[in-house]
Enzyme design. Structure first.
Site, PDB file in Angstrom:
ATOM      1  N   ASP A  48      -8.295  -6.707 -12.684  1.00 55.78           N
ATOM      2  CA  ASP A  48      -7.447  -5.709 -13.345  1.00 55.78           C
ATOM      3  C   ASP A  48      -6.671  -6.353 -14.484  1.00 55.78           C
ATOM      4  OD1 ASP A  48      -7.786  -3.191 -11.869  1.00 55.78           O
ATOM      5  OD2 ASP A  48      -7.135  -4.396 -10.157  1.00 55.78           O
ATOM      6  N   HIS A  79     -11.805  -4.505 -15.332  1.00 60.37           N
ATOM      7  CA  HIS A  79     -11.206  -3.186 -15.589  1.00 60.37           C
ATOM      8  C   HIS A  79     -10.093  -3.361 -16.619  1.00 60.37           C
ATOM      9  CE1 HIS A  79      -8.920   0.425 -13.543  1.00 60.37           C
ATOM     10  NE2 HIS A  79      -9.281   0.696 -14.774  1.00 60.37           N
ATOM     11  N   GLY A 155      -1.797   0.546 -12.750  1.00 60.62           N
ATOM     12  CA  GLY A 155      -0.643  -0.322 -13.028  1.00 60.62           C
ATOM     13  C   GLY A 155      -0.269  -1.214 -11.867  1.00 60.62           C
ATOM     14  N   GLY A 158      -1.477  -1.351  -4.048  1.00 61.45           N
ATOM     15  CA  GLY A 158      -0.700  -0.904  -2.892  1.00 61.45           C
ATOM     16  C   GLY A 158      -0.177   0.520  -2.964  1.00 61.45           C
ATOM     17  N   ASP A 188     -11.206   3.708  -7.428  1.00 65.44           N
ATOM     18  CA  ASP A 188     -10.280   2.581  -7.583  1.00 65.44           C
ATOM     19  C   ASP A 188      -8.842   3.019  -7.332  1.00 65.44           C
ATOM     20  OD1 ASP A 188      -8.979   0.256  -8.239  1.00 65.44           O
ATOM     21  OD2 ASP A 188      -9.568   0.251 -10.355  1.00 65.44           O
ATOM     22  N   GLY A 190      -5.904   2.741  -3.726  1.00 72.72           N
ATOM     23  CA  GLY A 190      -5.589   3.341  -2.432  1.00 72.72           C
ATOM     24  C   GLY A 190      -6.762   3.398  -1.472  1.00 72.72           C
ATOM     25  N   SER A 211      -5.107  -4.276  -1.978  1.00 75.66           N
ATOM     26  CA  SER A 211      -4.188  -4.595  -0.879  1.00 75.66           C
ATOM     27  C   SER A 211      -4.838  -4.455   0.495  1.00 75.66           C
ATOM     28  CB  SER A 211      -2.940  -3.716  -0.977  1.00 75.66           C
ATOM     29  OG  SER A 211      -3.299  -2.362  -1.099  1.00 75.66           O
TER      30      SER A 211
HETATM   31  C1  DX5 Z   1      -4.656  -0.216 -10.348  1.00 72.64           C
HETATM   32  C2  DX5 Z   1      -5.881  -1.063 -10.279  1.00 72.64           C
HETATM   33  C3  DX5 Z   1      -6.505  -1.200  -8.951  1.00 72.64           C
HETATM   34  C4  DX5 Z   1      -5.658  -1.870  -7.894  1.00 72.64           C
HETATM   35  C5  DX5 Z   1      -6.059  -1.317  -6.571  1.00 72.64           C
HETATM   36  O1  DX5 Z   1      -4.223  -0.196 -11.677  1.00 72.64           O
HETATM   37  O2  DX5 Z   1      -6.868  -0.528 -11.139  1.00 72.64           O
HETATM   38  O3  DX5 Z   1      -7.744  -1.893  -9.065  1.00 72.64           O
HETATM   39  O4  DX5 Z   1      -5.816  -3.259  -7.829  1.00 72.64           O
HETATM   40  O5  DX5 Z   1      -5.193  -1.787  -5.615  1.00 72.64           O
HETATM   41  P1  DX5 Z   1      -5.123  -1.126  -4.175  1.00 72.64           P
HETATM   42  O6  DX5 Z   1      -6.497  -1.230  -3.575  1.00 72.64           O
HETATM   43  O7  DX5 Z   1      -4.082  -1.912  -3.457  1.00 72.64           O
HETATM   44  O8  DX5 Z   1      -4.733   0.331  -4.382  1.00 72.64           O
HETATM   45 ZN    ZN Z   2      -8.793  -1.563 -11.168  1.00 68.29          ZN
END
Ligand code: DX5
Ligand code: ZN
Length: 237
Positions: A48, A79, A155, A158, A188, A190, A211
Protein backbone atom coordinates in the site's frame (compact mmCIF):
# COMPACT_ATOMS: atom_id res chain seq x y z
CA UNK A 1 -28.40 -21.30 -34.18
CA UNK A 2 -25.97 -22.32 -31.47
CA UNK A 3 -25.86 -20.30 -28.29
CA UNK A 4 -22.93 -17.86 -28.15
CA UNK A 5 -21.01 -18.13 -24.89
CA UNK A 6 -18.38 -15.73 -23.65
CA UNK A 7 -15.02 -16.94 -22.28
CA UNK A 8 -16.02 -15.76 -18.81
CA UNK A 9 -18.99 -18.14 -18.85
CA UNK A 10 -17.11 -21.14 -20.09
CA UNK A 11 -13.78 -20.75 -18.26
CA UNK A 12 -12.95 -22.58 -15.06
CA UNK A 13 -13.80 -20.99 -11.72
CA UNK A 14 -10.65 -19.12 -10.74
CA UNK A 15 -8.91 -20.18 -7.53
CA UNK A 16 -9.13 -17.52 -4.85
CA UNK A 17 -5.76 -15.96 -4.09
CA UNK A 18 -4.60 -14.30 -0.89
CA UNK A 19 -2.54 -11.10 -0.96
CA UNK A 20 -1.36 -10.14 2.54
CA UNK A 21 -0.92 -6.38 2.94
CA UNK A 22 2.37 -5.47 4.60
CA UNK A 23 0.80 -2.23 5.84
CA UNK A 24 0.09 -4.06 9.10
CA UNK A 25 3.49 -5.81 9.26
CA UNK A 26 6.16 -4.90 11.77
CA UNK A 27 8.33 -2.47 9.78
CA UNK A 28 11.31 -3.01 12.07
CA UNK A 29 11.46 -6.54 10.61
CA UNK A 30 9.65 -6.13 7.31
CA UNK A 31 11.87 -8.55 5.37
CA UNK A 32 11.29 -11.32 7.94
CA UNK A 33 7.54 -10.74 7.91
CA UNK A 34 7.46 -10.90 4.10
CA UNK A 35 9.49 -14.12 4.12
CA UNK A 36 7.20 -15.58 6.79
CA UNK A 37 3.99 -14.88 4.88
CA UNK A 38 5.61 -16.22 1.71
CA UNK A 39 6.33 -19.52 3.48
CA UNK A 40 2.79 -19.52 4.87
CA UNK A 41 1.32 -19.76 1.35
CA UNK A 42 0.55 -16.20 0.24
CA UNK A 43 -0.04 -15.77 -3.48
CA UNK A 44 1.00 -12.14 -3.78
CA UNK A 45 2.44 -9.46 -1.50
CA UNK A 46 0.17 -6.41 -1.39
CA UNK A 47 2.00 -3.10 -0.96
CA UNK A 48 0.00 0.00 0.00
CA UNK A 49 1.68 3.14 -1.28
CA UNK A 50 0.20 6.35 0.19
CA UNK A 51 1.17 9.96 -0.39
CA UNK A 52 -0.64 12.00 2.27
CA UNK A 53 -2.71 13.70 -0.47
CA UNK A 54 -4.92 11.09 -2.08
CA UNK A 55 -5.29 9.46 1.32
CA UNK A 56 -4.65 10.87 4.81
CA UNK A 57 -1.56 8.73 5.46
CA UNK A 58 2.00 8.36 4.16
CA UNK A 59 3.62 4.96 3.78
CA UNK A 60 6.27 3.60 1.44
CA UNK A 61 8.06 4.51 -1.75
CA UNK A 62 10.11 2.58 -4.33
CA UNK A 63 13.07 1.96 -1.99
CA UNK A 64 10.83 -0.02 0.37
CA UNK A 65 9.40 -1.96 -2.57
CA UNK A 66 12.99 -2.82 -3.51
CA UNK A 67 13.55 -4.20 -0.01
CA UNK A 68 10.37 -6.28 -0.19
CA UNK A 69 11.42 -7.54 -3.65
CA UNK A 70 14.60 -8.93 -2.13
CA UNK A 71 12.64 -10.84 0.54
CA UNK A 72 10.23 -12.89 -1.61
CA UNK A 73 9.82 -14.57 -4.98
CA UNK A 74 6.07 -13.75 -5.01
CA UNK A 75 4.57 -11.18 -7.37
CA UNK A 76 4.34 -7.73 -5.78
CA UNK A 77 0.81 -6.32 -6.01
CA UNK A 78 1.42 -2.58 -5.64
CA UNK A 79 -1.62 -0.46 -4.76
CA UNK A 80 -0.87 3.18 -5.55
CA UNK A 81 -3.02 5.42 -3.36
CA UNK A 82 -1.34 8.52 -4.71
CA UNK A 83 -2.25 11.49 -6.86
CA UNK A 84 -0.83 11.64 -10.39
CA UNK A 85 0.43 8.04 -10.27
CA UNK A 86 1.81 8.35 -13.82
CA UNK A 87 4.80 10.25 -12.35
CA UNK A 88 5.96 7.24 -10.33
CA UNK A 89 4.94 4.16 -12.31
CA UNK A 90 8.40 3.53 -13.85
CA UNK A 91 10.08 3.90 -10.45
CA UNK A 92 7.85 1.26 -8.85
CA UNK A 93 8.33 -1.12 -11.77
CA UNK A 94 12.11 -0.69 -11.58
CA UNK A 95 11.86 -1.41 -7.85
CA UNK A 96 10.19 -4.75 -8.59
CA UNK A 97 6.41 -4.25 -8.85
CA UNK A 98 4.62 -6.95 -10.87
CA UNK A 99 1.12 -5.47 -10.68
CA UNK A 100 0.50 -1.72 -10.63
CA UNK A 101 -2.93 -0.74 -9.36
CA UNK A 102 -4.04 2.85 -9.81
CA UNK A 103 -7.17 4.61 -8.56
CA UNK A 104 -9.76 5.88 -11.02
CA UNK A 105 -10.27 8.85 -8.69
CA UNK A 106 -6.59 9.81 -8.94
CA UNK A 107 -6.31 9.89 -12.74
CA UNK A 108 -7.67 12.48 -15.08
CA UNK A 109 -6.55 10.46 -18.12
CA UNK A 110 -7.28 6.95 -16.98
CA UNK A 111 -7.03 5.32 -20.42
CA UNK A 112 -3.59 6.87 -20.99
CA UNK A 113 -2.19 5.83 -17.61
CA UNK A 114 -3.49 2.27 -17.99
CA UNK A 115 -1.66 2.01 -21.31
CA UNK A 116 1.47 3.57 -19.82
CA UNK A 117 1.51 0.67 -17.33
CA UNK A 118 0.75 -1.97 -19.97
CA UNK A 119 3.53 -0.61 -22.18
CA UNK A 120 5.98 -1.25 -19.35
CA UNK A 121 5.03 -4.95 -19.48
CA UNK A 122 3.48 -5.45 -16.04
CA UNK A 123 -0.08 -6.27 -15.00
CA UNK A 124 -2.43 -3.36 -14.55
CA UNK A 125 -5.16 -2.92 -11.99
CA UNK A 126 -7.84 -0.28 -11.59
CA UNK A 127 -9.22 0.54 -8.15
CA UNK A 128 -12.34 2.32 -6.92
CA UNK A 129 -13.20 3.66 -3.49
CA UNK A 130 -16.41 2.65 -1.68
CA UNK A 131 -18.12 5.91 -2.73
CA UNK A 132 -17.25 5.56 -6.42
CA UNK A 133 -19.67 4.06 -8.89
CA UNK A 134 -18.71 1.24 -11.26
CA UNK A 135 -19.46 3.65 -14.11
CA UNK A 136 -16.08 5.27 -13.41
CA UNK A 137 -14.24 2.15 -14.62
CA UNK A 138 -16.65 0.52 -17.06
CA UNK A 139 -14.93 1.95 -20.14
CA UNK A 140 -11.53 0.55 -19.16
CA UNK A 141 -12.47 -2.89 -17.84
CA UNK A 142 -11.50 -4.41 -21.18
CA UNK A 143 -7.85 -3.40 -20.66
CA UNK A 144 -7.14 -4.36 -17.07
CA UNK A 145 -5.93 -7.53 -15.34
CA UNK A 146 -7.31 -6.60 -11.92
CA UNK A 147 -10.34 -4.59 -10.76
CA UNK A 148 -9.85 -3.63 -7.12
CA UNK A 149 -13.03 -2.92 -5.20
CA UNK A 150 -12.15 -0.92 -2.11
CA UNK A 151 -14.13 -2.41 0.75
CA UNK A 152 -12.97 0.33 3.18
CA UNK A 153 -12.08 3.96 2.61
CA UNK A 154 -8.37 3.82 1.77
CA UNK A 155 -5.68 5.13 4.11
CA UNK A 156 -5.49 2.75 7.04
CA UNK A 157 -5.48 -0.90 7.97
CA UNK A 158 -7.75 -2.42 10.58
CA UNK A 159 -11.04 -0.82 9.46
CA UNK A 160 -14.42 -2.52 9.24
CA UNK A 161 -15.59 -3.77 5.85
CA UNK A 162 -18.35 -1.68 4.22
CA UNK A 163 -20.98 -4.27 3.16
CA UNK A 164 -22.36 -2.18 0.26
CA UNK A 165 -18.95 -2.46 -1.40
CA UNK A 166 -19.51 -6.22 -1.69
CA UNK A 167 -22.85 -5.56 -3.45
CA UNK A 168 -20.85 -3.47 -5.88
CA UNK A 169 -18.34 -6.32 -6.36
CA UNK A 170 -21.26 -8.62 -7.21
CA UNK A 171 -22.55 -6.13 -9.79
CA UNK A 172 -19.04 -5.90 -11.23
CA UNK A 173 -18.91 -9.68 -11.50
CA UNK A 174 -22.16 -9.63 -13.52
CA UNK A 175 -20.84 -6.90 -15.83
CA UNK A 176 -17.62 -8.84 -16.47
CA UNK A 177 -19.55 -12.00 -17.21
CA UNK A 178 -21.99 -10.24 -19.51
CA UNK A 179 -19.18 -8.61 -21.50
CA UNK A 180 -16.81 -11.56 -21.44
CA UNK A 181 -13.96 -9.65 -19.78
CA UNK A 182 -11.60 -11.55 -17.53
CA UNK A 183 -9.98 -9.34 -14.87
CA UNK A 184 -9.66 -10.66 -11.36
CA UNK A 185 -11.82 -8.92 -8.77
CA UNK A 186 -9.67 -7.92 -5.81
CA UNK A 187 -11.40 -7.04 -2.53
CA UNK A 188 -9.32 -4.80 -0.27
CA UNK A 189 -10.10 -3.70 3.27
CA UNK A 190 -11.67 -5.33 6.31
CA UNK A 191 -11.14 -8.86 4.97
CA UNK A 192 -10.79 -11.50 7.69
CA UNK A 193 -12.03 -15.03 8.37
CA UNK A 194 -15.52 -13.67 9.11
CA UNK A 195 -15.91 -11.47 6.03
CA UNK A 196 -13.86 -13.44 3.47
CA UNK A 197 -16.62 -15.95 2.56
CA UNK A 198 -19.03 -13.12 1.65
CA UNK A 199 -16.31 -11.41 -0.37
CA UNK A 200 -15.69 -14.58 -2.36
CA UNK A 201 -19.42 -15.15 -2.88
CA UNK A 202 -19.62 -11.59 -4.22
CA UNK A 203 -17.03 -12.46 -6.85
CA UNK A 204 -13.66 -11.59 -5.31
CA UNK A 205 -10.89 -13.82 -6.65
CA UNK A 206 -8.07 -11.99 -4.85
CA UNK A 207 -8.41 -11.17 -1.17
CA UNK A 208 -6.19 -8.54 0.40
CA UNK A 209 -5.77 -8.92 4.15
CA UNK A 210 -3.56 -6.81 6.37
CA UNK A 211 -4.51 -6.78 10.04
CA UNK A 212 -6.07 -10.25 9.76
CA UNK A 213 -2.62 -11.66 8.86
CA UNK A 214 -0.16 -9.40 10.68
CA UNK A 215 -1.36 -8.95 14.26
CA UNK A 216 -0.31 -9.54 17.83
CA UNK A 217 -2.88 -12.26 18.52
CA UNK A 218 -1.57 -15.11 16.37
CA UNK A 219 1.36 -16.08 14.19
CA UNK A 220 1.35 -15.20 10.51
CA UNK A 221 1.16 -18.90 9.73
CA UNK A 222 -1.89 -19.49 11.97
CA UNK A 223 -3.60 -16.37 10.61
CA UNK A 224 -3.04 -17.44 7.00
CA UNK A 225 -4.43 -20.88 7.74
CA UNK A 226 -7.50 -19.43 9.44
CA UNK A 227 -8.22 -17.12 6.50
CA UNK A 228 -7.75 -19.87 3.92
CA UNK A 229 -9.87 -22.33 5.92
CA UNK A 230 -12.68 -19.76 6.08
CA UNK A 231 -13.07 -19.80 2.29
CA UNK A 232 -12.41 -23.48 1.70
CA UNK A 233 -16.14 -24.12 1.10
CA UNK A 234 -16.73 -21.17 -1.21
CA UNK A 235 -14.07 -21.55 -3.85
CA UNK A 236 -10.65 -21.89 -2.47
CA UNK A 237 -7.77 -21.83 -2.09
C1 DX5 B 1 -6.24 0.52 2.78
C2 DX5 B 1 -5.37 -0.48 2.10
C3 DX5 B 1 -5.55 -1.88 2.50
C4 DX5 B 1 -5.23 -2.20 3.94
C5 DX5 B 1 -6.08 -3.35 4.35
O1 DX5 B 1 -5.94 1.78 2.26
O2 DX5 B 1 -5.60 -0.42 0.70
O3 DX5 B 1 -4.77 -2.73 1.65
O4 DX5 B 1 -3.89 -2.57 4.16
O5 DX5 B 1 -5.93 -3.54 5.70
P1 DX5 B 1 -6.94 -4.45 6.52
O6 DX5 B 1 -6.92 -5.81 5.90
O7 DX5 B 1 -6.43 -4.41 7.92
O8 DX5 B 1 -8.32 -3.81 6.37
ZN1 ZN C 1 -4.48 -1.84 -0.53
Amino acid sequence: MSEQRTPAETGPTPRVKVAPSVLSADFSRLGEHVAEVTRAGADYIHVDVMDGHFVPNITMGPVVVEGIRASTHLPLNVHLQIEEPDRFISDFIKAGADHIIIHSEACLHLHRVIHQIKDEGVQVGIAINPGTSLAAIEEVLCYVDIALVGTVNPGFGGQKLIPEALDKAARLKDILKERGFGPEIQADGGINADTAPAAVRSGATILVAGSAIFNKVESVEAAMKRLKDSIADVGGP
